[in-house]
Scaffold this active site. Structure first.
Site, mmCIF file in Angstrom:
data_model
loop_
_atom_site.group_PDB
_atom_site.id
_atom_site.type_symbol
_atom_site.label_atom_id
_atom_site.label_comp_id
_atom_site.label_asym_id
_atom_site.label_seq_id
_atom_site.Cartn_x
_atom_site.Cartn_y
_atom_site.Cartn_z
ATOM 1 N N GLY A 125 43.199 35.822 36.738
ATOM 2 C CA GLY A 125 43.358 34.465 37.253
ATOM 3 C C GLY A 125 44.511 33.712 36.615
ATOM 4 C CE LYS B 237 32.727 36.850 42.175
ATOM 5 N NZ LYS B 237 32.933 36.896 40.759
ATOM 6 C CE LYS C 70 41.743 41.046 37.695
ATOM 7 N NZ LYS C 70 40.642 40.550 36.914
#
Ligand code: ADP
Ligand code: MG
Length: 306
Positions: A11, A122, A206
């Site tokens: 991020g 999530k 990811k």
């Protein structure tokens, strides 16, 4: 010696808004360009949490048709790829390196029987009141859950990646000397049904997707770039210890001892261990964005191997 490297960006490499992202990727491009300048073949993967959230919220206004979540993921890959490929192209050209850079809309197969689908965890998109959440759930079939006292949000599953559909495309471009951006946001989750790939509303981690890609394209290195220079034991405590070179066996032991936070460091460690285990000579490296180049030279970061 020339290595094949999958670099997974976190991020902190992209930021939260279009302006911030466009600015940040100019910095992000530098350590990646260092690796390319050092002679390595580099494939770039990245997260998409804030970006896909933003896209999803924008399409929940009621003014335009609701956009399915896999399509939001595809849009985020294009939007992030646009900034990243241009920043990298510019950084490379400024160093006299003329290498094509391209982003691939990338699909990642998940198992429809993955246990994660039974318990979606999530949170994605915007917050709703209890009444709104019930209305949306009735209209759409979304699973809505209370999110830490902040209201209700849609939750989706986070299944494990099985296979990257576009891996042959990635390999062909690498062989041609091109720089590839792929598995953005962990890839667009799809379920295989005969010849059909059907997008599913889910989020693939990811770090896991980058690990699977690295295995499939026979990479030498999986480099996970994040906000910390090394992985720690007893992170944030008095007796914090930074790890340099760790064997898979030791890392597995540390995992069972609970040293790594689920949802942040744990997936990186799990992905690293799985990749390092998948073949002799394969190394996973977790380090900070700024230290990527010195990390691969063995000067810093946490290196995990058999
Ligand atoms: P990214 O966006 O790169 O995936 P995350 O926030 O998900 O970043 O994960 C990286 C963060 O994990 C670090 O910035 C650090 O705060 C946290 N972390 C949790 N446990 C550890 C640990 N044992 N060692 C180092 N960092 C840890
Ligand atoms: Mg993360």
């Amino acid at each position: 010696m020339k290595k094949r490297i999958v670099v997974a960006l976190g991020g902190n490499a992209l930021g939260n808004t279009p302006e911030e992202q466009q600015e940040l990727v100019r910095q992000t491009a530098k350590p990646i360009a260092d690796l390319i300048e050092d002679g390595h073949d580099v494939v770039i993967a990245h997260g998409n949490g804030p970006q896909v959230g933003m896209i999803n919220v924008a399409f929940s206004s009621g003014q335009v048709p609701r956009m399915p979540f896999p399509e939001c993921g595809a849009m985020s890959q294009g939007y992030i790829g646009f900034h990243l490929q241009n920043a990298l192209r510019e950084e490379l050209l400024s160093r006299g390196i003329d290498r094509p850079v391209a982003t691939i809309v990338t699909q990642v197969v998940v198992d429809k029987n993955d246990p994660a689908f039974e318990d979606p965890t999530k949170p994605i998109g915007k917050f709703f009141s209890k009444e709104e959440a019930e209305k949306v759930a009735a209209e759409t079939g979304y699973v809505m859950k209370e999110d830490a006292g902040r209201g209700y949000r849609r939750v989706v599953a986070s299944p494990k990646p099985v296979e990257v559909i576009e891996n042959k495309t990635v390999e062909a471009l690498i062989k041609d000397g091109q720089i590839v951006i792929t598995v953005g946001g962990g890839g667009i989750p799809v379920i295989k049904d005969g010849n059909t790939l059907e997008g599913v509303a889910a989020v693939i981690d990811k770090d896991f997707a980058s690990g699977v890609l690295a295995e499939m394209i026979n990479a030498d290195f999986l480099i996970i770039l994040t906000a910390v220079e090394k992985i720690a034991l007893n992170y944030g405590k008095q007796n914090e210890t930074w790890l340099d070179q760790v064997s898979v066996a030791d890392m597995e032991q540390y995992m069972t001892e609970g040293h790594f936070a689920p949802g942040s460091m744990l997936p990186k460690v799990e992905a690293s261990v799985a990749f390092a285990k998948s073949g002799k000579g394969r190394v996973a490296l977790v380090t900070s964005l700024e230290r990527a180049s010195s990390g691969i030279k063995g000067e810093t970061g946490t290196h995990i191997s058999l």
